[in-house]
Write a protein that holds these residues in place. Structure first.
Motif, PDB file in Angstrom:
ATOM      1  N   THR A  41       0.832  -1.207   0.000  1.00  0.00           N
ATOM      2  CA  THR A  41       0.000   0.000   0.000  1.00  0.00           C
ATOM      3  C   THR A  41       0.865   1.255   0.000  1.00  0.00           C
ATOM      4  O   THR A  41       0.588   2.219  -0.719  1.00  0.00           O
ATOM      5  CB  THR A  41      -0.928  -0.006   1.220  1.00  0.00           C
ATOM      6  OG1 THR A  41      -1.692  -1.202   1.211  1.00  0.00           O
ATOM      7  CG2 THR A  41      -1.870   1.186   1.209  1.00  0.00           C
ATOM      8  N   GLU A  44       2.374   1.658  -3.476  1.00  0.00           N
ATOM      9  CA  GLU A  44       1.365   2.101  -4.439  1.00  0.00           C
ATOM     10  C   GLU A  44       1.063   3.587  -4.284  1.00  0.00           C
ATOM     11  O   GLU A  44       0.917   4.305  -5.277  1.00  0.00           O
ATOM     12  CB  GLU A  44       0.088   1.288  -4.260  1.00  0.00           C
ATOM     13  CG  GLU A  44      -0.987   1.631  -5.260  1.00  0.00           C
ATOM     14  CD  GLU A  44      -2.260   0.843  -5.041  1.00  0.00           C
ATOM     15  OE1 GLU A  44      -3.153   0.961  -5.894  1.00  0.00           O
ATOM     16  OE2 GLU A  44      -2.377   0.132  -4.026  1.00  0.00           O
ATOM     17  N   ASN A  48       1.592   6.302  -7.272  1.00  0.00           N
ATOM     18  CA  ASN A  48       0.501   7.179  -7.704  1.00  0.00           C
ATOM     19  C   ASN A  48       0.883   8.645  -7.568  1.00  0.00           C
ATOM     20  O   ASN A  48       0.516   9.468  -8.413  1.00  0.00           O
ATOM     21  CB  ASN A  48      -0.772   6.889  -6.907  1.00  0.00           C
ATOM     22  CG  ASN A  48      -1.393   5.571  -7.279  1.00  0.00           C
ATOM     23  OD1 ASN A  48      -1.175   5.055  -8.368  1.00  0.00           O
ATOM     24  ND2 ASN A  48      -2.161   5.000  -6.369  1.00  0.00           N
TER      25      ASN A  48
END
Length: 66
Positions: A41, A44, A48
């Motif tokens: 997480t 990611e 992003n």
């Protein structure tokens, strides 16, 4: 710097995966699985952020039919 942190995050995930594959205790396996989820997480979110700020392009996508 964000790219370096992302790469270190990926290396950490590889180390957790190796530990998960070699441990025989269920409690430690669960701990590694939890670490893998949190690290994924985190990585990611960083990816992003880099795409959003145009520091990195979106990864290549597969085009069907060509």
């Amino acid at each position: 710097m964000l790219y370096v942190i992302g790469m270190l995050s990926n290396l950490g995930m590889a180390a957790y995966g190796a530990g998960l594959g070699t441990t025989m205790r269920r409690d430690i396996s669960a701990m590694y699985a939890n670490f893998l989820t949190k690290t994924g997480t985190f990585g990611e979110d960083g990816m992003n952020l880099m795409i959003e700020r145009k520091w990195m392009e979106q990864p290549p996508q597969f085009e069907a039919g060509k």
